[in-house]
Enzyme design. Structure first.
Site, PDB file in Angstrom:
ATOM      1  N   ASP A  27       8.274  74.069 -32.009  1.00 56.88           N
ATOM      2  CA  ASP A  27       7.010  74.315 -32.674  1.00 56.88           C
ATOM      3  C   ASP A  27       6.094  73.145 -32.322  1.00 56.88           C
ATOM      4  O   ASP A  27       6.536  72.150 -31.735  1.00 56.88           O
ATOM      5  CB  ASP A  27       7.256  74.407 -34.184  1.00 56.88           C
ATOM      6  CG  ASP A  27       5.966  74.515 -34.982  1.00 56.88           C
ATOM      7  OD1 ASP A  27       5.127  75.357 -34.641  1.00 56.88           O
ATOM      8  OD2 ASP A  27       5.810  73.735 -35.935  1.00 56.88           O
ATOM      9  N   ASP A  29       2.689  71.973 -34.488  1.00 60.65           N
ATOM     10  CA  ASP A  29       2.243  71.292 -35.714  1.00 60.65           C
ATOM     11  C   ASP A  29       3.416  70.853 -36.565  1.00 60.65           C
ATOM     12  O   ASP A  29       4.256  71.676 -36.944  1.00 60.65           O
ATOM     13  CB  ASP A  29       1.371  72.243 -36.555  1.00 60.65           C
ATOM     14  CG  ASP A  29      -0.089  72.238 -36.123  1.00 60.65           C
ATOM     15  OD1 ASP A  29      -0.692  71.154 -36.106  1.00 60.65           O
ATOM     16  OD2 ASP A  29      -0.617  73.319 -35.819  1.00 60.65           O
ATOM     17  N   ASP A 188       9.483  72.811 -38.301  1.00 62.92           N
ATOM     18  CA  ASP A 188       9.275  72.006 -39.504  1.00 62.92           C
ATOM     19  C   ASP A 188       8.851  72.815 -40.717  1.00 62.92           C
ATOM     20  O   ASP A 188       8.714  72.247 -41.805  1.00 62.92           O
ATOM     21  CB  ASP A 188       8.214  70.931 -39.240  1.00 62.92           C
ATOM     22  CG  ASP A 188       6.806  71.504 -39.287  1.00 62.92           C
ATOM     23  OD1 ASP A 188       6.005  71.083 -40.138  1.00 62.92           O
ATOM     24  OD2 ASP A 188       6.509  72.406 -38.470  1.00 62.92           O
TER      25      ASP A 188
END
Length: 250
Positions: A27, A29, A188
């Site tokens: 990922d 961000d 996250d």
């Protein structure tokens, strides 16, 4: 699960089960960079300007529960349920503000470049898979010096369904021509972890900003604080012992 990511009592696939490894997906961000504080600040400023929540800035808890890891179209609908066009215009303004902030303040998650080198040394394929709009994603990747690192960037909004649906990760498998049985993911957010798990791959969750108990509900293989976390280093070492990468095994 074991601390090193070994086989767990609940039957989760460990990283060592993936040997020989073919690819690693990230990922963007909150996974490559600690960008959520910049997103939160942009939302706080712009929402306060229009009197959202009676002018009281949104909290970090509100941001985590309702915004983090979510596709922009859904955020627009959530914030402006009776005026979607206004919501979409607001999101455009927010992305522009975030891009200005990111250009100045974006920093990599601790230990990222060590893992980058490990991946390069093992000859693995790599993809960035994100719900961020393409210009924002490319800006972040470029600012982190990773434009040449990734073989492909998959944008959730360009798939039939964005995360938490598995489509973006399934597309990354297809584009790179790799197997889900020899690939793992760094994420996250709850949304991202659910997407990776639904696509059939082990997910290593980073506790960059989201609480551990919240992330665990999405069923990651294990959680790490950052890329220097001993749990990750032990899992990669175990993976090496079992055959490392497809390139090394060849």
């Amino acid at each position: 699960m074991t601390a090193s990511g070994g086989s767990s009592a609940d039957g989760k696939k460990s990283l060592s089960d993936l040997a020989p490894l073919e690819a690693v997906f990230f990922d963007v961000d909150g996974t490559l960079c600690d960008s959520d504080p910049l997103h939160l600040y942009a939302f706080q400023v712009l929402l306060q300007e229009i009197g959202f929540n009676n002018g009281v800035p949104i909290t970090e808890e509100f941001f985590i529960q309702n915004i983090a890891g979510t596709h922009n179209d859904h955020i627009a609908e959530f914030l402006f349920p009776t005026d979607i066009p206004r919501g979409l215009k607001f999101i455009e303004d927010k992305e522009a503000m975030f891009q200005r902030l990111a250009s100045e303040k974006l920093e990599a998650i601790n230990g990222l470049y060590k893992v980058k080198k490990w991946i390069e040394d093992h000859g693995l394929k790599r993809a960035a898979v994100t719900n961020a709009p393409k210009p924002t994603a490319e800006l972040m990747i470029d600012k982190l010096g990773l434009s040449e690192f990734f073989d492909t960037v998959v944008i959730g909004g360009e798939c039939e369904h964005a995360k938490p649906h598995p489509d973006p990760y399934l597309k990354a498998l297809e584009v790179l021509k790799v197997s889900k049985d020899h690939t793992f993911i760094f994420e996250d957010s709850v949304s991202g972890i659910r997407a990776g798990v639904a696509a059939g791959m082990p997910v290593v969750g980073l506790t960059t900003r989201n609480p551990e108990d919240v992330l665990m509900k999405a069923n990651p293989t294990f959680l790490i604080k950052d890329y220097d976390d001993p749990k990750l280093l032990a899992a990669l070492e175990e993976l090496d012992k079992k055959g490392g990468s497809a390139e090394n095994a060849a």
